[in-house]
Design an enzyme around this catalytic site. Structure first.
Site: not given
Ligand code: NAP
Length: 248
Positions: A143, A157
């Protein structure tokens, strides 16, 4: 032989977009999920309806037993993994560091850091030429918070993503001679449900004027960068980062 991708947290957001794009590019895809089974099943259904190959496998990446079983299921059902995206990640309610307790800190680190290490370990045991494998590629989803710090929101985080950055650099050098490339993407302000888990579903809208490009990003824009890093087009690229933060 078909490339086999495991994407952790493939049920929603960036993971789901990456799973769909990977399938369209010919990968057999394991959509890992933790709690959202219907969402994971919907991603698999969309891929198979388009003629692709995918399975949904439940596993908590913070659990060593679950991670071992996830990779074994993929061995049995899709064949040896050739690509891993360490995407599963969590954050919790926005607060200052002086309010954070140990159980929160340990939850964040267990999923974001331990989970990435455990999945990388299982992937390397299968991919590395040292273990008789054919090589492969790993992309860690870090991130921009790792360099911006997320002050007043979630420094825990941000620090966990700092660890993911260091994992990317160290591991890339450790396995570079074993036909495995390890890179990372550093997204920020992407339109997914993660901001709701911080207590502010409209966070991207609030921040967007301070982003040089004046908008948030879409999960598909992150997926494109991930797929490039996994592909042979990135064959001489390892230990590097692609920023997806609209210029921040
Ligand atoms: P999201 O929409 O909240 O989705 C998170 C995903 O992670 C879901 O599929 C969830 O599965 C899964 N997950 C959470 N805990 C888990 C665990 N213990 N074991 C297996 N799966 C798990 O988040 P997102 O925004 O797509 O984020 C994805 C990645 O991008 C993350 O690493 C996040 O830190 C990174 N990121 C996101 C942003 C942003 O702005 N969105 C920015 C920087 C980095 P379930 O729903 O099945 O629990």
């Amino acid at each position: 032989m078909q490339n086999v991708l495991i994407i952790t947290g493939g049920s929603r957001g960036i993971g789901a977009a990456t799973a769909k794009l990977a399938a369209a590019r010919g990968y057999a895809v394991c959509v890992n999920y933790h709690r959202s089974r219907p969402a994971a099943d919907a991603v698999v259904a969309e891929i198979t309806a388009a003629g692709g190959r995918a399975i949904a496998v439940a596993a908590d990446v913070a659990s060593e037993v679950d991670v071992v079983s996830l990779f074994q299921k993929v061995d049995d059902l899709l064949g040896p993994v050739t690509a891993l995206v360490n995407n599963a990640g969590i954050l919790e309610t926005q607060m200052r560091v002086e309010e954070m307790n140990a159980s929160r800190l340990n939850r964040i680190l267990a999923t974001n850091v331990t989970g990435s290490f455990l999945c990388a370990r299982e992937a390397i045991r299968r991919m590395s030429t040292r273990h008789g494998g054919r090589g492969g590629a790993i992309v860690n989803v870090s991130s921009a918070a790792s360099r911006l710090g997320a002050a007043g929101e979630y420094v825990d985080y941000a620090a966990s993503k700092g660890a993911v950055d260091t994992l990317t650099i160290g591991l890339s050098r450790e396995v570079a001679g074993e036909r495995i490339r390890v890179n990372a993407v550093r997204p920020a302000f992407i339109d997914t449900e993660i901001h709701a888990s911080g207590g502010e579903p409209g966070r991207v809208d609030r921040i967007k004027d301070s982003i040089p490009m004046k908008r948030g990003g879409q999960p598909e824009e992150v997926a494109s960068a991930i797929l490039w890093l996994l592909s042979d087009e990135a064959s001489y690229t390892t230990g590097t980062f692609i920023e997806l933060a609209g210029g921040r």
